[in-house]
Design a protein around this motif. Structure first.
Motif, mmCIF file in Angstrom:
data_model
loop_
_atom_site.group_PDB
_atom_site.id
_atom_site.type_symbol
_atom_site.label_atom_id
_atom_site.label_comp_id
_atom_site.label_asym_id
_atom_site.label_seq_id
_atom_site.Cartn_x
_atom_site.Cartn_y
_atom_site.Cartn_z
ATOM 1 N N ILE A 19 47.198 -24.375 15.475
ATOM 2 C CA ILE A 19 47.366 -24.594 14.047
ATOM 3 C C ILE A 19 46.008 -24.914 13.416
ATOM 4 C CG2 ILE A 19 47.899 -27.046 14.226
ATOM 5 C CD1 ILE A 19 50.304 -26.289 12.299
ATOM 6 N N SER A 20 44.968 -24.348 14.024
ATOM 7 C CA SER A 20 43.606 -24.598 13.555
ATOM 8 C C SER A 20 43.346 -23.890 12.223
ATOM 9 C CB SER A 20 42.602 -24.144 14.615
ATOM 10 O OG SER A 20 42.793 -22.791 14.924
ATOM 11 N N ARG A 21 42.269 -24.313 11.576
ATOM 12 C CA ARG A 21 41.796 -23.732 10.316
ATOM 13 C C ARG A 21 42.862 -23.723 9.225
ATOM 14 N NH1 ARG A 21 40.164 -20.489 14.354
ATOM 15 N NH2 ARG A 21 38.018 -20.757 14.979
ATOM 16 N N ASN A 22 43.526 -24.866 9.064
ATOM 17 C CA ASN A 22 44.450 -25.096 7.963
ATOM 18 C C ASN A 22 43.916 -26.309 7.202
ATOM 19 O OD1 ASN A 22 47.088 -23.326 7.950
ATOM 20 N ND2 ASN A 22 46.571 -23.624 10.107
ATOM 21 N N GLN A 23 44.764 -27.008 6.505
ATOM 22 C CA GLN A 23 44.352 -28.204 5.780
ATOM 23 C C GLN A 23 45.208 -29.407 6.163
ATOM 24 O OE1 GLN A 23 41.607 -28.452 3.749
ATOM 25 N NE2 GLN A 23 41.237 -26.433 4.630
ATOM 26 N N ILE A 24 45.586 -29.475 7.430
ATOM 27 C CA ILE A 24 46.471 -30.535 7.922
ATOM 28 C C ILE A 24 45.697 -31.841 8.048
ATOM 29 C CG2 ILE A 24 47.864 -31.262 9.893
ATOM 30 C CD1 ILE A 24 48.581 -28.265 10.206
ATOM 31 N N LEU B 157 41.878 -27.679 15.702
ATOM 32 C CA LEU B 157 40.480 -27.503 15.317
ATOM 33 C C LEU B 157 40.355 -27.137 13.837
ATOM 34 C CD1 LEU B 157 37.517 -27.201 16.397
ATOM 35 C CD2 LEU B 157 38.052 -24.783 16.717
ATOM 36 N N ASP B 158 39.327 -27.664 13.186
ATOM 37 C CA ASP B 158 39.018 -27.350 11.780
ATOM 38 C C ASP B 158 40.155 -27.661 10.814
ATOM 39 O OD1 ASP B 158 36.432 -26.567 12.365
ATOM 40 O OD2 ASP B 158 36.964 -24.459 12.591
ATOM 41 N N ASN B 159 40.742 -28.827 10.993
ATOM 42 C CA ASN B 159 41.688 -29.393 10.038
ATOM 43 C C ASN B 159 41.121 -30.745 9.621
ATOM 44 O OD1 ASN B 159 44.409 -27.940 9.644
ATOM 45 N ND2 ASN B 159 44.052 -27.746 11.840
ATOM 46 N N PRO B 160 41.339 -31.153 8.383
ATOM 47 C CA PRO B 160 40.803 -32.450 7.949
ATOM 48 C C PRO B 160 41.690 -33.617 8.375
ATOM 49 C CG PRO B 160 41.892 -31.397 6.114
ATOM 50 C CD PRO B 160 41.943 -30.419 7.270
ATOM 51 N N VAL B 161 42.024 -33.678 9.656
ATOM 52 C CA VAL B 161 42.881 -34.748 10.161
ATOM 53 C C VAL B 161 42.194 -36.080 9.884
ATOM 54 C CG1 VAL B 161 43.959 -35.734 12.219
ATOM 55 C CG2 VAL B 161 43.912 -33.256 11.893
ATOM 56 N N THR B 162 42.886 -36.932 9.132
ATOM 57 C CA THR B 162 42.294 -38.208 8.740
ATOM 58 C C THR B 162 42.544 -39.312 9.754
ATOM 59 O OG1 THR B 162 44.256 -38.729 7.428
ATOM 60 C CG2 THR B 162 42.416 -37.672 6.280
ATOM 61 N N LEU C 29 48.526 -24.258 5.385
ATOM 62 C CA LEU C 29 49.333 -25.429 5.685
ATOM 63 C C LEU C 29 48.547 -26.721 5.444
ATOM 64 C CD1 LEU C 29 50.839 -24.040 8.985
ATOM 65 C CD2 LEU C 29 52.051 -24.302 6.819
ATOM 66 N N THR C 30 49.192 -27.682 4.782
ATOM 67 C CA THR C 30 48.590 -29.001 4.618
ATOM 68 C C THR C 30 49.378 -30.067 5.392
ATOM 69 O OG1 THR C 30 49.847 -29.500 2.605
ATOM 70 C CG2 THR C 30 47.698 -28.433 2.327
ATOM 71 N N LYS C 31 50.586 -29.719 5.806
ATOM 72 C CA LYS C 31 51.419 -30.619 6.608
ATOM 73 C C LYS C 31 51.760 -29.937 7.923
ATOM 74 C CE LYS C 31 53.457 -32.759 2.597
ATOM 75 N NZ LYS C 31 54.636 -32.853 1.752
ATOM 76 N N PHE C 32 51.905 -30.743 8.949
ATOM 77 C CA PHE C 32 52.303 -30.220 10.254
ATOM 78 C C PHE C 32 53.728 -29.695 10.142
ATOM 79 C CE2 PHE C 32 53.412 -30.197 14.697
ATOM 80 C CZ PHE C 32 52.214 -29.830 15.307
ATOM 81 N N PRO C 33 53.980 -28.440 10.540
ATOM 82 C CA PRO C 33 55.327 -27.873 10.415
ATOM 83 C C PRO C 33 56.356 -28.601 11.264
ATOM 84 C CG PRO C 33 53.705 -26.158 10.830
ATOM 85 C CD PRO C 33 53.019 -27.472 11.055
ATOM 86 N N LEU D 69 49.412 -16.242 4.654
ATOM 87 C CA LEU D 69 49.417 -17.146 3.502
ATOM 88 C C LEU D 69 50.550 -18.164 3.593
ATOM 89 C CD1 LEU D 69 48.755 -14.423 0.768
ATOM 90 C CD2 LEU D 69 47.088 -15.958 1.834
ATOM 91 N N LEU D 70 50.949 -18.502 4.812
ATOM 92 C CA LEU D 70 52.024 -19.463 5.014
ATOM 93 C C LEU D 70 51.564 -20.840 4.562
ATOM 94 C CD1 LEU D 70 53.121 -18.244 8.556
ATOM 95 C CD2 LEU D 70 54.163 -17.670 6.355
ATOM 96 N N ASP D 71 52.449 -21.528 3.831
ATOM 97 C CA ASP D 71 52.090 -22.860 3.341
ATOM 98 C C ASP D 71 53.223 -23.833 3.628
ATOM 99 O OD1 ASP D 71 54.038 -22.435 1.355
ATOM 100 O OD2 ASP D 71 52.560 -21.944 -0.186
ATOM 101 N N ASP D 72 53.168 -25.005 3.009
ATOM 102 C CA ASP D 72 54.142 -26.059 3.302
ATOM 103 C C ASP D 72 55.557 -25.721 2.844
ATOM 104 O OD1 ASP D 72 52.114 -27.541 4.440
ATOM 105 O OD2 ASP D 72 51.622 -28.518 2.545
ATOM 106 N N ARG D 73 55.714 -24.715 2.022
ATOM 107 C CA ARG D 73 57.054 -24.286 1.599
ATOM 108 C C ARG D 73 57.719 -23.407 2.660
ATOM 109 N NH1 ARG D 73 55.027 -22.047 -3.985
ATOM 110 N NH2 ARG D 73 53.433 -21.451 -2.500
ATOM 111 N N THR D 74 56.960 -22.972 3.653
ATOM 112 C CA THR D 74 57.493 -22.121 4.715
ATOM 113 C C THR D 74 58.457 -22.927 5.584
ATOM 114 O OG1 THR D 74 55.433 -20.873 4.768
ATOM 115 C CG2 THR D 74 56.897 -20.628 6.656
ATOM 116 N N ILE D 75 59.630 -22.365 5.782
ATOM 117 C CA ILE D 75 60.623 -22.995 6.658
ATOM 118 C C ILE D 75 60.574 -22.257 7.985
ATOM 119 C CG2 ILE D 75 63.068 -23.494 7.010
ATOM 120 C CD1 ILE D 75 63.305 -23.499 3.909
#
Length: 162
Positions: A90-95, A113-118, A73-77, A50-56
């Protein structure tokens, strides 16, 4: 430590400096402790947590591979200080984008793979082939959104030229 439902990083691992690989996949981790003192750690598998963008991410400088597949994750760490990283999954996140300043000179493979890279493919190719990332090689983006370091093209030379 896989499939154990862990919500907290096991402290026993922090007191084992000779450890080279940690697999904490399929748990419920939301944050990580400082791992920089695990100087022999080469592979860190954290998929399905459940690591997210608050993870350091405070990782050992000689870490070779990290797997963050299927987290939140929604941002690249920020992997600053991890110049030895060669493999990032870093696949299957929301980056949505890959930063232009990755500063990972040894990176050989980046799986997004499977990230909504715009970013469109041509922009993404320019991003991964700029700056420190491309100091020694060009990268290519395959049809599955895997980014690979291109193998150098060697010219064929005939030993017996007339």
């Amino acid at each position: 430590f896989r499939y154990m439902g862990l919500a907290v990083f096991p402290k026993i691992l922090l007191t084992t400096p000779h450890i080279t690989s940690i697999d904490l996949s399929n748990n419920c981790l939301k944050k990580l402790p400082n791992l920089r003192d695990l100087v022999n750690l080469k592979v860190l598998t954290l998929q399905c947590n459940l690591l997210d963008d608050r993870t350091i991410f405070r990782l050992p400088k000689d870490l070779d591979a990290i797997d963050l597949d299927n987290n939140k994750l929604t941002k690249f760490p920020n992997f600053s200080g991890c110049g030895a990283l060669r493999f990032i999954t870093i696949s299957r996140n929301q980056i949505e984008s890959i930063p232009s300043d990755l500063s990972l000179p040894n990176l050989n493979r980046l799986n997004i793979l499977d990230n909504p890279v715009t970013q469109n493919r041509s922009h993404l190719t320019r991003v991964i082939n700029s700056g420190d990332l491309s100091a020694h090689a060009m990268f290519t983006l395959d049809e599955n959104d895997h980014i690979y370091r291109q193998k150098p093209v060697r010219k064929r030379t005939d030993l017996y030229q007339h």
